[in-house]
Design an enzyme around this catalytic site. Structure first.
Site, short mmCIF file in Angstrom:
data_model
loop_
_atom_site.label_atom_id
_atom_site.label_comp_id
_atom_site.label_asym_id
_atom_site.label_seq_id
_atom_site.Cartn_x
_atom_site.Cartn_y
_atom_site.Cartn_z
N HIS A 19 0.85 -1.20 0.00
CA HIS A 19 0.00 0.00 0.00
C HIS A 19 0.88 1.26 0.00
O HIS A 19 0.66 2.20 -0.75
CB HIS A 19 -0.86 0.07 1.27
CG HIS A 19 -1.92 -0.98 1.38
ND1 HIS A 19 -2.08 -1.76 2.50
CD2 HIS A 19 -2.90 -1.36 0.53
CE1 HIS A 19 -3.11 -2.56 2.34
NE2 HIS A 19 -3.62 -2.35 1.14
N LYS A 43 -15.99 -3.18 9.39
CA LYS A 43 -16.61 -3.72 10.61
C LYS A 43 -15.93 -5.00 11.08
O LYS A 43 -15.53 -5.11 12.22
CB LYS A 43 -18.11 -3.96 10.38
CG LYS A 43 -18.93 -2.74 10.72
CD LYS A 43 -20.40 -2.96 10.43
CE LYS A 43 -20.74 -2.48 9.03
NZ LYS A 43 -21.90 -3.03 8.42
N ARG A 92 -1.67 -5.58 -8.67
CA ARG A 92 -0.59 -6.51 -8.33
C ARG A 92 -0.40 -7.59 -9.38
O ARG A 92 0.70 -7.90 -9.79
CB ARG A 92 -0.88 -7.18 -6.97
CG ARG A 92 -0.72 -6.25 -5.80
CD ARG A 92 -1.31 -6.81 -4.56
NE ARG A 92 -2.74 -7.00 -4.72
CZ ARG A 92 -3.57 -7.25 -3.72
NH1 ARG A 92 -3.12 -7.40 -2.51
NH2 ARG A 92 -4.86 -7.38 -3.94
N SER A 129 -3.09 -7.68 2.98
CA SER A 129 -3.20 -7.58 4.44
C SER A 129 -3.61 -8.91 5.08
O SER A 129 -3.09 -9.29 6.14
CB SER A 129 -4.23 -6.52 4.83
OG SER A 129 -3.86 -5.27 4.30
#
Ligand code: PNS
Length: 166
Positions: A19, A43, A92, A129
């Site tokens: 990122h 959330k 990517r 991530s």
């Protein structure tokens, strides 16, 4: 004079070196970059919105034309409200292409907001991530995958949660 303000959107749970590479490169090419965290999709995740924002601010503090914000609802509404010229995304691999193309075309259709793609550094083409969290959760080394401040937060967060036995 027109300010060329772009956004780098994402869920950043947490921000990775991949990122950061895209954010840095976007900052070299544009007047202003706003890193925007989708608060409505955040959330379920490891980090809270406030923690993600905090980490993003920490790792971009050396970039004077980069700021961090959150949005709820549609990304194009954030763009309209903030005079954003374009959305910048990293690509990517081919696997990213279909999903990103879909969003780019829909965002253009909804509000004529353009999307610009930056080809990811091959060093980070495998990096996401969720993979970082999985590696860290099972005791793997994530030193080269996330900034040091994020690594510390990640290890502290995982240590405070119930242990998973490999
Ligand atoms: O890090 P991610 O999960 O790739 O980020 C996805 C994000 C936040 C950029 C995307 O889900 C998004 O823009 N959500 C906001 C809702 C929206 O505008 N949806 C329509 C997209 S065409």
């Amino acid at each position: 004079m027109r300010v060329f303000r772009v956004i780098c959107p994402g869920s950043f749970d947490p921000v990775t070196n991949g990122h950061l590479d895209i954010i840095r490169r976007a900052a070299l090419l544009h007047d202003e970059v706003i890193v925007v965290l989708g608060a409505n999709i955040a959330k379920e995740g490891l980090f809270s919105v406030a923690e993600r924002v905090d980490m993003l601010e920490q790792v971009t503090k050396d970039l004077p034309n980069v700021s961090v914000d959150t949005f709820r609802g549609l990304l194009v509404d954030f763009c309209r409200a903030h005079g954003v010229s374009a959305i910048v995304k990293g690509l990517r691999a081919v696997s990213d292409f279909e999903y990103e193309m879909e969003m780019a075309q829909m965002n253009y259709r909804l509000a004529e907001v353009e999307t610009l793609f930056i080809a990811a550094n091959p060093l980070y083409s495998f990096l996401r991530s969720s993979l970082v969290k999985e590696i860290a959760r099972y005791g793997g080394d994530v030193t080269s995958l996330v900034p040091p401040a994020v690594q510390n937060r990640l290890l502290a967060k995982l240590a405070s949660r119930p242990q998973i036995t490999p």
